[in-house]
Design a protein around this motif. Structure first.
Motif, mmCIF file in Angstrom:
data_model
loop_
_atom_site.group_PDB
_atom_site.id
_atom_site.type_symbol
_atom_site.label_atom_id
_atom_site.label_comp_id
_atom_site.label_asym_id
_atom_site.label_seq_id
_atom_site.Cartn_x
_atom_site.Cartn_y
_atom_site.Cartn_z
ATOM 1 N N LYS A 276 -83.423 65.192 -16.338
ATOM 2 C CA LYS A 276 -84.582 64.977 -17.228
ATOM 3 C C LYS A 276 -85.798 64.482 -16.438
ATOM 4 O O LYS A 276 -86.911 64.920 -16.673
ATOM 5 N N PHE A 277 -85.554 63.564 -15.487
ATOM 6 C CA PHE A 277 -86.689 62.942 -14.800
ATOM 7 C C PHE A 277 -87.016 63.609 -13.459
ATOM 8 O O PHE A 277 -87.675 63.024 -12.616
ATOM 9 N N ILE B 26 -88.513 55.292 -10.132
ATOM 10 C CA ILE B 26 -88.667 54.155 -11.056
ATOM 11 C C ILE B 26 -89.412 53.041 -10.322
ATOM 12 O O ILE B 26 -89.001 52.658 -9.217
ATOM 13 N N ILE C 28 -84.485 48.837 -16.897
ATOM 14 C CA ILE C 28 -83.988 50.095 -17.483
ATOM 15 C C ILE C 28 -82.571 49.967 -18.028
ATOM 16 O O ILE C 28 -82.126 50.801 -18.802
ATOM 17 N N PHE D 195 -85.128 50.174 -23.534
ATOM 18 C CA PHE D 195 -86.232 50.124 -22.583
ATOM 19 C C PHE D 195 -86.466 51.526 -22.013
ATOM 20 O O PHE D 195 -85.545 52.184 -21.543
ATOM 21 N N GLY E 45 -85.735 60.389 -25.268
ATOM 22 C CA GLY E 45 -84.382 59.812 -25.235
ATOM 23 C C GLY E 45 -84.338 58.622 -26.171
ATOM 24 O O GLY E 45 -85.311 58.336 -26.876
ATOM 25 N N LEU F 176 -78.375 53.970 -20.418
ATOM 26 C CA LEU F 176 -78.050 53.102 -19.282
ATOM 27 C C LEU F 176 -77.471 51.771 -19.753
ATOM 28 O O LEU F 176 -76.615 51.193 -19.081
ATOM 29 N N SER G 165 -84.546 58.997 -7.231
ATOM 30 C CA SER G 165 -83.680 57.834 -7.487
ATOM 31 C C SER G 165 -82.250 58.154 -7.096
ATOM 32 O O SER G 165 -81.819 59.315 -7.131
HETATM 33 P P1 ADP Z 1 -83.120 57.474 -22.131
HETATM 34 O O1 ADP Z 1 -82.892 58.340 -20.956
HETATM 35 O O2 ADP Z 1 -82.454 57.968 -23.368
HETATM 36 O O3 ADP Z 1 -84.558 57.114 -22.332
HETATM 37 P P2 ADP Z 1 -81.648 55.511 -20.599
HETATM 38 O O4 ADP Z 1 -81.127 54.188 -20.968
HETATM 39 O O5 ADP Z 1 -80.676 56.505 -20.077
HETATM 40 O O6 ADP Z 1 -82.393 56.067 -21.867
HETATM 41 O O7 ADP Z 1 -82.782 55.305 -19.512
HETATM 42 C C1 ADP Z 1 -83.759 54.301 -19.715
HETATM 43 C C2 ADP Z 1 -85.008 54.632 -18.943
HETATM 44 O O8 ADP Z 1 -84.777 54.519 -17.535
HETATM 45 C C3 ADP Z 1 -85.514 56.040 -19.128
HETATM 46 O O9 ADP Z 1 -86.284 56.174 -20.297
HETATM 47 C C4 ADP Z 1 -86.345 56.255 -17.872
HETATM 48 O O10 ADP Z 1 -87.630 55.694 -18.053
HETATM 49 C C5 ADP Z 1 -85.604 55.442 -16.831
HETATM 50 N N1 ADP Z 1 -84.725 56.307 -16.014
HETATM 51 C C6 ADP Z 1 -83.385 56.450 -16.129
HETATM 52 N N2 ADP Z 1 -82.896 57.300 -15.190
HETATM 53 C C7 ADP Z 1 -83.960 57.717 -14.461
HETATM 54 C C8 ADP Z 1 -84.111 58.615 -13.349
HETATM 55 N N3 ADP Z 1 -83.066 59.232 -12.800
HETATM 56 N N4 ADP Z 1 -85.360 58.791 -12.871
HETATM 57 C C9 ADP Z 1 -86.426 58.150 -13.402
HETATM 58 N N5 ADP Z 1 -86.347 57.302 -14.449
HETATM 59 C C10 ADP Z 1 -85.140 57.083 -14.981
#
Ligand code: ADP
Length: 613
Positions: free
Chosen positions: A284-285, A319, A327, A332, A343, A348, A372
């Motif tokens: 996704k990211f 991040i 996160i 958050f 999302g 997480l 990341s």
């Molecule tokens: P969601 O993905 O449903 O928003 P998560 O708890 O999985 O919820 O992730 C929380 C936040 O952490 C995400 O909204 C994103 O901002 C950040 N994040 C998580 N994984 C990544 C990644 N691989 N790269 C960049 N940001 C990330």
């Protein structure tokens, strides 16, 4: 006047709240004004007795000091009014009981009266402070009670909601899986069925996510460890999410170190969920570049106990350092404008709790704008059990061997669609099957017909599954029948209640047909033969010698593809091999579809080391 009225109303409501709180938790909050006044009386009497003996030698000196403890204790126990009552009683005791304390009266001149007023004012202050403390404590207590109540209602609401969603999902997933396995379903249809199954499972995942957060909050999360096929699990996550990666033009690779055992004892569901979230996020990211999933084994000394290290690395947006801790908090999310997908912000938070429950911790290293790396290690035990049922997940059950003929199964379920689903799963196995649409009907049929096993839905009209199980277990004629509950309810307490009611086992809806096979194997000693178990026997005939017949460039390509555990690349090489030797290509395809890359890899390595290639 209005103020006095206002304060009296407040005092009354406060008292009402106190007694409400009292009735709920007598031990924590036993405050009652009668008790307070009685305590005041007793303690002032005690202080007076102390003044008579042994403190009589003090005469008329410092009389008030003796009564302060009585007022303080009473105020702390009973609040303002009890404290004031104790102060008043103390003044009366000093004024009237002086003949017992000493030869002269204590209150004689103006200064003595001032002393009494100062004592009374001090006691008023002490009582007011004690009252404030008690109110704060009561407020905290009421807040906890309300939060508990809200939490309970939320859990009940979530359990009910999940029940309503899981029941139709059971039918959707169950029928789709059955249709997919039907003879004659073209590859196209099977691919479409796969999409329906995956979407259904994704929906189920979301429902589970919400439920899990509430379980985490209420502290009722438990580990469910059993033998799992790690290879299969990883490839499933990979193939499920690769579709999204391909759509975005991202390369998503999976590499499993050959030391990672195929079968380990682990909580498969939770591990699956952590990986789905980490890999899903990585895709996704990430806008361009790669997502790499790596799995390594770290041995712990004993051959069977080891730690598996999972890594998910991406070349995505990264991040910021200040958010790398946050996160993992529920809800958050970092606002990243270039990312369109949304999302829940729960993944997480749930993953972190799951990893901790499994004995690990998720770490993150990230460079903003560069990417990341998420990684975690969990202890697992290698399992020697490569059970038929595990292989069955990927294969199709072809035959069943019964312990005895004509075993009878009763399906008790109010939903006709779910009855039909279960009947369809059981149909190829030659059981004698009957159906009942509620618990009462089920109990009647079981009494007359004597089934060997009953699949019992829990929520049903007329008589629910729990009551039916109780009725069956309390009747001599039916008490030995195995009852397996089917429930879309997801709370652990419900599971316990079902078992206490007399059910031998519980299956959660939506269930996989393998859950049903497991029950039949466990309680009716049925033996299942799968496409894959037959294939596995064939697979043993692959000794790698046949590879000697192939050109070396093909062997080199096959070796590289097997080393990367890339099924697509392996399949491309076997297509080329097929033109030269169809038998060898067939054997290799079987190994690839079973994810037996290690066998291919080992065979080539051994031929090379023997100088045959
Ligand atoms: P969601 O993905 O449903 O928003 P998560 O708890 O999985 O919820 O992730 C929380 C936040 O952490 C995400 O909204 C994103 O901002 C950040 N994040 C998580 N994984 C990544 C990644 N691989 N790269 C960049 N940001 C990330």
């Amino acid at each position: 006047m209005r103020k006095v009225f206002h304060w009296s109303v407040k005092a009354c409501t406060f008292k009402a709240q106190i007694s409400m709180a009292q009735s709920k938790n007598k031990y924590l909050y036993t405050k009652h004004w009668w008790n307070g006044f009685a305590l005041a009386y007793a303690l002032v009497m005690l202080a007076s007795l102390l003044r008579i003996w042994p403190l009589q030698i003090l005469g008329m000196k410092i009389p008030w000091v003796t009564f302060y403890p009585a007022v303080m204790i009473t105020a702390l126990y009973g609040g303002l009014y009890s404290g004031l009552f104790a102060s008043l009683l103390s003044c009366l005791a000093i004024y009237f009981l002086w003949p017992f304390f000493g030869p002269n009266p204590i209150i004689v001149e103006g200064a003595d009266w001032i002393g009494m007023i100062v004592f009374f004012l001090n006691c008023l202050m002490i009582s007011a402070i004690a009252e404030a403390m008690l109110r704060a404590r009561l407020r905290a207590f009421i807040a906890i009670e309300e939060a508990d109540k809200a939490n309970r209602s939320k859990s009940i609401f979530l359990a009910n909601m999940s029940h309503e969603l899981r029941t139709p999902l059971n039918a959707i997933l169950g029928f789709t899986r059955l249709t997919k396995k039907m003879d004659g379903a073209s590859e196209n249809i099977q691919a479409n069925m796969d999409i329906v199954i995956r979407s259904g499972e994704h929906l189920l995942n979301l429902i589970n996510n919400v439920l899990d957060i509430s379980k985490i909050e209420s502290g009722t999360l438990k580990l469910e460890e059993k033998t799992a096929d790690i290879n299969f699990l990883l490839h499933e996550v990979h193939s499920l999410l690769s579709i999204r990666a391909v759509e975005k033009g991202i390369v998503c690779s999976l590499s499993i170190h050959p030391d990672v055992p195929r079968f380990v004892i682990v909580d498969q569901g939770k591990l699956h969920q952590i990986l789905l979230n980490l890999v899903g996020n990585a895709i996704k990211f990430t806008i361009t570049g790669t997502v790499k999933i790596r799995v390594n084994a770290v041995r712990n000394g004993t051959p069977d106990s080891l730690r598996l290290r999972f890594e998910v690395e991406d070349t995505g947006v990264g991040i910021p350092p200040k958010d790398q801790r946050k996160i993992f908090e529920p809800f958050f999310q970092i606002s990243q404008q270039e990312i369109k997908e949304t999302g829940t912000g729960l993944g997480l938070a749930i993953g972190r709790q799951y990893a901790e429950l499994m004995g690990g911790k998720i770490h993150v290293h990230s460079d903003e704008g560069k990417g990341s790396l998420f990684y975690f290690e969990i202890p697992v035990t290698a399992s020697s059990e490569s059970s038929e049922l595990l292989l069955a997940i990927q294969g199709r059950m072809t035959r069943v061997v019964h312990e005895k003929d004509n075993q009878k199964i009763l399906i008790v379920e109010d939903e006709p669609v779910n009855r039909l689903l279960l009947r369809n799963i059981l149909a190829p196995m030659n059981y004698d099957i009957r159906e009942a649409s509620n618990g009462k009907e089920g109990v009647d049929i079981a009494g007359n017909w004597g089934p060997d096993l009953i699949f019992m839905d829990i929520r049903m009209p007329v008589m629910n599954g729990k009551d039916a199980a109780k009725a069956l277990k309390s009747d001599e004629k039916t008490k030995n029948i195995t009852i397996v509950a089917l429930t879309a309810h997801a709370l652990e307490e419900e599971r316990q209640e079902i078992l206490t009611a007399g059910c031998n086992d519980v299956i959660s809806k939506p269930y996989h047909e393998n859950n049903i096979y497991e029950i039949l194997a466990k309680y009716l000693n049925a033996q299942f033969i799968y496409e894959h178990s037959e294939a596995a026997t064939k697979e043993n005939t692959f000794n790698g010698q046949t590879l000697e017949l192939l050109p070396s460039d093909l062997i080199a390509d096959l070796y590289n593809a097997a080393m990367l555990l890339d099924s697509n690349a392996c399949a491309a090489v076997t297509e080329r091999i097929h033109l030269i030797n169809a038998d060898v290509a067939g054997q290799l395809n079987q190994l690839i579809s079973d994810y037996q890359f290690k066998q291919i890899f080992d065979a080539i390595t051994s031929l090379r080391s023997n100088g045959k290639l």
